[in-house]
Scaffold this active site. Structure first.
Site, PDB file in Angstrom:
ATOM      1  N   CYS A 111      40.114  43.756  43.228  1.00 48.48           N
ATOM      2  CA  CYS A 111      40.072  44.487  44.493  1.00 48.48           C
ATOM      3  C   CYS A 111      38.630  44.730  44.931  1.00 48.48           C
ATOM      4  O   CYS A 111      37.821  45.255  44.159  1.00 48.48           O
ATOM      5  CB  CYS A 111      40.813  45.814  44.364  1.00 48.48           C
ATOM      6  SG  CYS A 111      40.859  46.739  45.918  1.00 48.48           S
ATOM      7  N   LYS A 150      44.489  39.996  37.318  1.00 49.88           N
ATOM      8  CA  LYS A 150      44.204  39.388  38.616  1.00 49.88           C
ATOM      9  C   LYS A 150      42.708  39.551  38.862  1.00 49.88           C
ATOM     10  O   LYS A 150      42.188  40.662  38.824  1.00 49.88           O
ATOM     11  CB  LYS A 150      45.011  40.035  39.731  1.00 49.88           C
ATOM     12  CG  LYS A 150      44.849  39.326  41.076  1.00 49.88           C
ATOM     13  CD  LYS A 150      45.861  39.848  42.102  1.00 49.88           C
ATOM     14  CE  LYS A 150      45.831  38.996  43.369  1.00 49.88           C
ATOM     15  NZ  LYS A 150      44.597  39.141  44.145  1.00 49.88           N
TER      16      LYS A 150
END
Length: 332
Positions: A111, A150
């Protein structure tokens, strides 16, 4: 025939994955994506700090995953957590296991948004890789579920992705989802699919390609990256049918026509689902941004979109959609 893939011996029914999207991938969108054929869906990223301090909103999000397990059939669920402090992250994992139902524990290393950066979380971990590898080893050792991550392909510049991917695998991580842009590139510009391929060539665990993927280009992305699966983010917001389209194209079938009536129907389903798990104000706040995306690509809907962003309750939405259905002959 639709191809499948496996993570840690758990078979995913196809190669199409709903990305974790803060503010979007709550139970309602996960359920729609599952109904349209997504093989794996992600939760929104959940804050470890919020969890250890008993945030009711975070706890509610975790408890909602029990509905996923009950209602989504073959679709698998990855629960994504984020944080910048090792102690908080490790303390949060048993709490997640106590409160939630899921197949994989995902750690967010991608992110790029400022409020996450300020916590030295998300893609900030790409600046502290040795700490990351150590943390992942500890997460793997205490998690009862397979740990996946991720990531992005770098912070300001593309990093030595082959080495990073190998060390993540060596830490015991069972799959890597890769957004093919750096933190600096955010969500704009070309996606470096060649770098995702380099990661795939460097590890034996599954790699999921992410970034700029939709029903038009997913087959070429799979070919270029050699990834095990593709992850769909923005395209699924207001168009969960994207997963059905991809399955059809893989199987060589024509996609079912996307109609105005069908989009209104999916929007209503989304509304009923989100109001079933959230209180009126937060549900309304979330859907004001999502609802108009169901009308994307249809002309003569400006007044409907203006009405949707003013809705404050399910009854408000119902009245707007009843009015919108009068337009169906216009698009038939």
């Amino acid at each position: 025939m639709t191809k499948t893939f496996s993570i840690a011996g758990i078979e995913i029914p196809n190669r199409y994955v709903l990305a974790p999207l803060a503010g979007y991938t709550d139970f309602s969108l996960r359920k729609l994506a599952s109904d349209y054929g997504a093989g794996l869906v992600y939760t929104e990223m959940e804050s470890c700090e919020s969890l250890i301090y008993d945030s009711q909103a975070t706890l509610n999000d975790l408890r909602a995953t029990h509905r996923d397990a009950k209602e989504e059939g073959r679709t698998k669920l990855a629960l994504q957590i984020f944080g910048g402090k090792q102690e908080s992250i490790l303390r949060a994992i048993p709490l997640v296991e106590e409160q939630a139902s899921y197949d994989f524990l995902d750690f967010n290393v991608g992110c790029p948004v400022p409020k996450v950066m300020r916590q030295q979380a998300g893609s900030y971990w790409l600046n502290r890789l040795d700490e990351l590898y150590s943390l992942l080893e500890k997460m793997v050792s205490i998690s009862k579920k397979p740990v996946i991550v991720k990531i992005r392909i770098g912070f300001n510049e593309i990093m030595d992705v082959r080495t990073v991917a190998r060390k993540i695998e060596a830490a015991g991580v069972r799959a890597i989802a890769v957004h093919g842009r750096t933190r600096k590139e955010g969500f704009m510009g070309p996606v470096h699919y060649d770098v995702i391929r380099a990661i795939k060539e460097s590890v034996s665990i599954p790699v999921i390609a992410n970034g700029g993927i939709d029903e038009r280009n997913f087959l070429s992305v799979l070919e270029e990256t050699q990834a095990d699966a593709v992850m769909i983010g923005q395209r699924a917001i207001g168009y969960p049918k994207v997963f059905q389209d991809m399955v059809a194209r893989e199987e060589g079938r024509a996609c079912e026509e996307t109609t105005f009536e069908g989009q209104l129907s999916d929007l209503w389903k989304h509304l009923l689902l989100i109001y079933s798990v959230k209180e009126e104000k937060p549900a309304s706040d979330i859907m004001r941004g999502i609802s108009i995306r169901y009308l994307k690509g249809f002309d003569h809907t400006k007044d409907i979109r203006l009405a949707l962003v003013q809705c404050r309750s399910l009854d408000d939405y119902r009245r707007v959609l009843e009015k919108a259905r009068e337009r169906i002959p216009l698009f038939s």
